[in-house]
Design an enzyme around this catalytic site. Structure first.
Site, short mmCIF file in Angstrom:
data_model
loop_
_atom_site.label_atom_id
_atom_site.label_comp_id
_atom_site.label_asym_id
_atom_site.label_seq_id
_atom_site.Cartn_x
_atom_site.Cartn_y
_atom_site.Cartn_z
CB CYS A 518 -10.53 -39.72 -29.29
SG CYS A 518 -12.18 -39.38 -28.67
N1 LIG Z 1 -13.97 -44.77 -27.03
C1 LIG Z 1 -13.10 -43.85 -27.41
O1 LIG Z 1 -13.02 -43.51 -28.60
C2 LIG Z 1 -12.21 -43.20 -26.45
C3 LIG Z 1 -12.35 -43.36 -25.10
N2 LIG Z 1 -11.54 -42.70 -24.23
C4 LIG Z 1 -11.71 -42.87 -22.81
O2 LIG Z 1 -11.29 -44.17 -22.45
C5 LIG Z 1 -12.08 -44.67 -21.39
C6 LIG Z 1 -12.68 -46.01 -21.83
O3 LIG Z 1 -13.46 -45.78 -22.97
P1 LIG Z 1 -14.22 -46.94 -23.75
O4 LIG Z 1 -13.34 -48.11 -23.90
O5 LIG Z 1 -14.81 -46.34 -24.93
O6 LIG Z 1 -15.35 -47.26 -22.69
P2 LIG Z 1 -16.37 -48.46 -22.65
O7 LIG Z 1 -17.66 -47.94 -22.19
O8 LIG Z 1 -16.36 -49.15 -23.97
O9 LIG Z 1 -15.73 -49.39 -21.56
C7 LIG Z 1 -15.62 -49.02 -20.23
C8 LIG Z 1 -15.00 -50.16 -19.42
O10 LIG Z 1 -15.02 -49.80 -18.05
C9 LIG Z 1 -15.74 -50.80 -17.27
N3 LIG Z 1 -16.52 -50.04 -16.29
C10 LIG Z 1 -17.52 -49.17 -16.53
N4 LIG Z 1 -17.92 -48.60 -15.39
C11 LIG Z 1 -17.15 -49.10 -14.39
C12 LIG Z 1 -17.07 -48.90 -13.00
N5 LIG Z 1 -17.87 -48.05 -12.39
N6 LIG Z 1 -16.15 -49.60 -12.32
C13 LIG Z 1 -15.33 -50.48 -12.92
N7 LIG Z 1 -15.38 -50.72 -14.25
C14 LIG Z 1 -16.26 -50.04 -14.97
C15 LIG Z 1 -16.55 -51.55 -18.29
O11 LIG Z 1 -16.60 -52.94 -18.07
P3 LIG Z 1 -17.50 -53.74 -17.12
O12 LIG Z 1 -18.80 -53.00 -17.12
O13 LIG Z 1 -17.56 -55.09 -17.67
O14 LIG Z 1 -16.78 -53.68 -15.83
C16 LIG Z 1 -15.71 -51.45 -19.55
O15 LIG Z 1 -14.74 -52.47 -19.53
C17 LIG Z 1 -13.11 -43.61 -21.11
O16 LIG Z 1 -12.71 -42.81 -20.04
C18 LIG Z 1 -13.15 -42.79 -22.38
O17 LIG Z 1 -13.54 -41.49 -22.14
C19 LIG Z 1 -10.50 -41.94 -24.66
C20 LIG Z 1 -10.28 -41.75 -25.99
C21 LIG Z 1 -11.15 -42.37 -27.00
C1 LIG Z 2 -18.84 -39.76 -29.73
C2 LIG Z 2 -18.55 -39.48 -28.29
O1 LIG Z 2 -19.44 -39.48 -27.46
N1 LIG Z 2 -17.30 -39.25 -27.96
C3 LIG Z 2 -16.84 -38.99 -26.62
C4 LIG Z 2 -15.38 -38.76 -26.67
C5 LIG Z 2 -14.61 -39.88 -26.10
C6 LIG Z 2 -13.36 -39.45 -25.40
O2 LIG Z 2 -12.25 -39.44 -25.85
O3 LIG Z 2 -13.58 -38.92 -24.27
P1 LIG Z 2 -12.83 -38.75 -22.89
O4 LIG Z 2 -12.33 -37.37 -22.87
O5 LIG Z 2 -13.88 -38.95 -21.89
O6 LIG Z 2 -11.76 -39.74 -22.83
C7 LIG Z 2 -17.43 -37.76 -26.00
O7 LIG Z 2 -17.71 -36.79 -26.69
O8 LIG Z 2 -17.55 -37.72 -24.76
#
Ligand SMILES: NC(=O)C1=CN([C@@H]2O[C@H](COP(=O)(O)OP(=O)(O)OC[C@H]3O[C@@H](n4cnc5c(N)ncnc54)[C@H](OP(=O)(O)O)[C@@H]3O)[C@@H](O)[C@H]2O)C=CC1
Ligand SMILES: CC(=O)N[C@@H](CCC(=O)OP(=O)(O)O)C(=O)O
Length: 700
Positions: A518
């Protein structure tokens, strides 16, 4: 010749029968023995040997070698040989492979989607960027197509995208055709009734189902007081009819018919006709069956839609809410009347089905990824792609579900979460779905069974590999599309980094896509336009809402810790510092912070400049860079994070220049969950699956 045999062997190994034809096809004379030595000029093509191979069910593999009457082998230019071959075989399509996946407009840097030689050739050759190799290629192709039937076309595409050109209607490279002149007439006398009858009988669902006859439709047009305009191409491969008034008093013209043959779709005539009628009618409404095979195409052209009782009303160019309300209520009124008629005539009319209302501004740019999305009525199924989402409980997973729910060409097959297993998927209205907890083995099975067209991994960093391995262990030939939101594959060369604004051309047909981070997306959008003016490393001060830290409890998403606070973390070496530096090819410094708001990121970027510049100079550079980008808005003032929250686009602004003129501060805002994650994943999915890049993404 040895390359020819290698190709044949490789094809045979993959189960494709192939026959080497290293000689016996081309006859030649010396081009100029003194000057060029053993280089030939083709004098004849023996198509018999090629046809014999095809009859025997074997793919003929040729070399660009020719023979003189005395039996001397000569080299011939492969493009020339292909051209000569095409003249003899008169194929529907000739495909040239190039590394860049098409021809590019040297001025805008954008890939040229379609060239209609009849309409564009003279103008094209006058363009300053059409020179050397490009000029030669275009001239050669024109010469070739001038000798072939008008239905023939040339595609220029990269080897990696060849499968799209061959097996789908959505080619990804550049399509060149002679084209036909388009017509627009506003009286029946000007229309060729025989041709009109032919296309309506073949392609118009209403005529085919017996609801109306061609004669009754023509009579209807004749007695329409407000008048109409009909559009199409000379052979009537496409026919569009716009009625100047939809008959309800809304004052908005209605696109009453839009029908096309398969050949017209292949050659993109549909988009040309659409462009022509759009010049005359900036505002339009039209209706399409909810299950229409071309629904994606219509969504692409529309700015808003309303679905009820199996019909979707589309509109464009309606700028005030009261007109939209009026056309929607007319649509509902007409449905009610239809219901009464159906009841009295013993027919059936369903009510209370899915009802959705959406407004979206979509681009009509001919450079969009989804060209030739319009399929003919002969196509049997609507082309909906099935998505499996792993990590569906998380913040980004939930945003993805919302996007897929409103997407005309995607639907969910599986949502996987360990915690929500067995619970119903809420907020998804296309069909009832229950959360499952998919193991890697189950992902393998579902990949094999074809229940899923694309997997999205919305999992934390470091846990994706078993799922990726599972998919890869069962892929044979055709590859599954996999989009990973984590950072796990953003540095892996065999994966495509999915930041369409900068590498759009690489995504169509790509099957392993790593979605950028992000902060990394926002930072690259903020820095990229100034790359060549930088004098040192940009410093990026980033502040994220706490949804950026995911749902797993941590100090960065602990609301008590965040209250009245701003938390700096990963002061150096944050993974996005590495990601941005790697993909920009320019070192940056990144300092992340997390704030008490939930959603959104603001980035304040300080950049040293290698020459004196004004704020106006810099704004112009950004405006030019993002002129055609729907998901990047360059704004006049300083963008504010709270105004960007919930939006699918990023904003860039600020452009404060230091009094020395040698340092600028640019501010970017982005919703971390949308353009920073889920929206970008949909952009990538659309591109890789051959849909319009912005399909299903609200643009305002
Ligand atoms: N949040 C953000 O702003 C952004 C996030 N990202 C990336 O996107 C990905 C998802 O982020 P986000 O939605 O915030 O994460 P969350 O922590 O909100 O959700 C993670 C999901 O993965 C599942 N999960 C966690 N650990 C495991 C595992 N070991 N095996 C299988 N399922 C698992 C969880 O569900 P359950 O435990 O129910 O299985 C949940 O559905 C990350 O890699 C993050 O870095 C990228 C850009 C922006
Ligand atoms: C506030 C906060 O903790 N933000 C996350 C960024 C989320 C994200 O985009 O990270 P990935 O590169 O893992 O997809 C971080 O800094 O790790």
């Amino acid at each position: 010749m040895s390359e020819n045999l290698k190709l044949v062997e490789a094809l045979e190994k993959m189960g494709t029968r192939a026959r080497p034809l290293p000689g016996g096809v081309f006859a030649a004379q010396y081009l100029d023995k003194e000057r060029y030595g053993f280089v030939g000029k083709i004098t004849g093509v023996n198509k018999e040997v090629i046809e014999a191979s095809i009859r025997a069910g074997a793919l003929p593999i040729l070399t660009s070698l020719a023979e003189t009457p005395a039996g001397q082998i000569l080299n011939v230019n492969a493009d020339v040989a292909a051209g000569e071959l095409a003249r003899v075989l008169e194929p529907l399509k000739i495909v040239y492979l190039n590394e860049k996946n098409g021809l590019y407009n040297g001025e805008t840097g954008k890939k040229i989607d379609v060239i209609n030689l009849d309409e564009e050739y003279d103008e094209l050759l006058k363009q300053p960027w059409v020179k050397y190799g490009t000029k030669l290629k275009i001239k050669e192709i024109k010469e070739l197509l001038d000798h072939l039937p008008r239905s023939s076309s040339v595609a220029i595409i990269s080897a990696g995208h060849l499968h799209k050109e061959l097996f789908t209607d959505s080619g990804a490279g550049t399509l060149i055709r002679r084209g036909f002149k388009l017509f627009h007439h506003n009286s029946l006398d000007q229309l060729d009734k025989d041709r009109l009858r032919k296309i309506m009988e073949k392609e118009d669902p209403e005529v085919k189902s017996g609801n109306i006859s061609v004669s009754s439709y023509l009579h209807q047009l004749e007695s329409d007081k407000a008048g109409f305009k009909a559009y199409g191409d000379e052979p009537y491969e496409v026919l569009a009819v716009v009625k100047n008034d939809d008959g309800s008093g809304s004052g908005v013209p209605k696109l009453d018919k839009f029908v096309a043959t398969k050949a017209a779709v292949l050659n993109n005539v549909t988009d040309n006709v659409w462009a022509l009628l759009s010049k005359d009618y900036s505002a339009l409404t039209w209706e399409v069956d909810e299950n229409d095979a071309n629904k994606g195409w219509h969504f692409d052209k529309a700015e808003g839609s309303f679905t009820k009782n199996g019909k979707t009303l589309f509109w464009k160019g309606l700028n005030d809410v009261s007109t939209i309300e009026k056309v929607v209520s007319n649509f509902l009124e007409a449905q009610k009347k239809e219901a009464v008629n159906a009841a009295t005539s013993g027919g059936s009319f369903t009510s209370g089905q899915r009802r959705s209302f959406s407004t979206m501004k979509q681009s009509n740019s001919p450079f969009m990824g989804g060209r030739r999305m319009f399929s003919t009525s002969a196509a049997s199924n609507r082309d909906v792609k099935k998505i499996g989402l792993i990590g569906a409980r998380g913040y980004t997973g939930q945003e993805l579900i919302r996007l897929v729910n409103n997407h005309p060409s995607l639907e969910i097959s599986y949502v996987s979460s360990r915690e929500l297993e067995g619970k119903p998927l809420e907020g998804y209205t296309k069909s009832p779905i229950t959360y499952v907890n998919l193991s890697a083995d189950q992902v393998k099975e579902k990949t094999q069974s074809g229940e899923v067209d694309a997997w999205i991994l919305a999992l934390p960093n470091g846990v994706c590999k078993p799922f990726v391995d599972a998919v890869e262990s069962v892929e044979e030939g055709k590859k599954m599309v996999l989009v990973d939101l984590s950072a796990d594959y953003r540095f892996t060369d065999s994966w495509t980094y999915g930041l369409p604004e900068f590498n759009r051309a690489k995504i169509p047909g790509a099957t392993r896509i790593s979605n950028p981070g992000c902060y990394a997306t926002g930072s690259q959008l903020a820095v990229h336009p100034l790359l060549k003016h930088l004098n040192g490393s940009p410093s990026i001060f980033g502040v994220s809402g706490y949804s950026g830290a995911g749902t797993k409890p941590s100090p960065n998403n602990d609301v008590n810790h965040l209250k009245d606070n701003l938390i700096p973390y990963s002061l150096t070496n944050h993974i996005h510092e590495r990601e941005v530096s790697h993909h920009l090819g320019h070192e940056v410094n990144f300092m992340p912070h997390v704030a008490p708001f939930f959603q959104g990121i603001t980035l304040t970027v300080n950049m040293p400049l290698n020459k004196t510049m004004t704020s106006g100079d810099i704004r112009e550079i950004y405006e030019a860079a993002y002129e055609n980008e729907k998901l990047v808005h360059v704004i006049k003032g300083v963008p504010l994070v709270k105004e960007n929250s919930g939006k699918h686009f990023a904003r860039v602004g600020g452009f404060g220049v230091h009094s020395s003129g040698k340092r600028v501060v640019v501010v970017a805002t982005i919703d971390n969950l949308l353009k920073g994650a889920a929206t970008q994943a949909v952009q990538n999915l659309n591109l890789s699956l051959g849909l319009g890049e912005y399909t299903g993404i609200p643009l305002d």
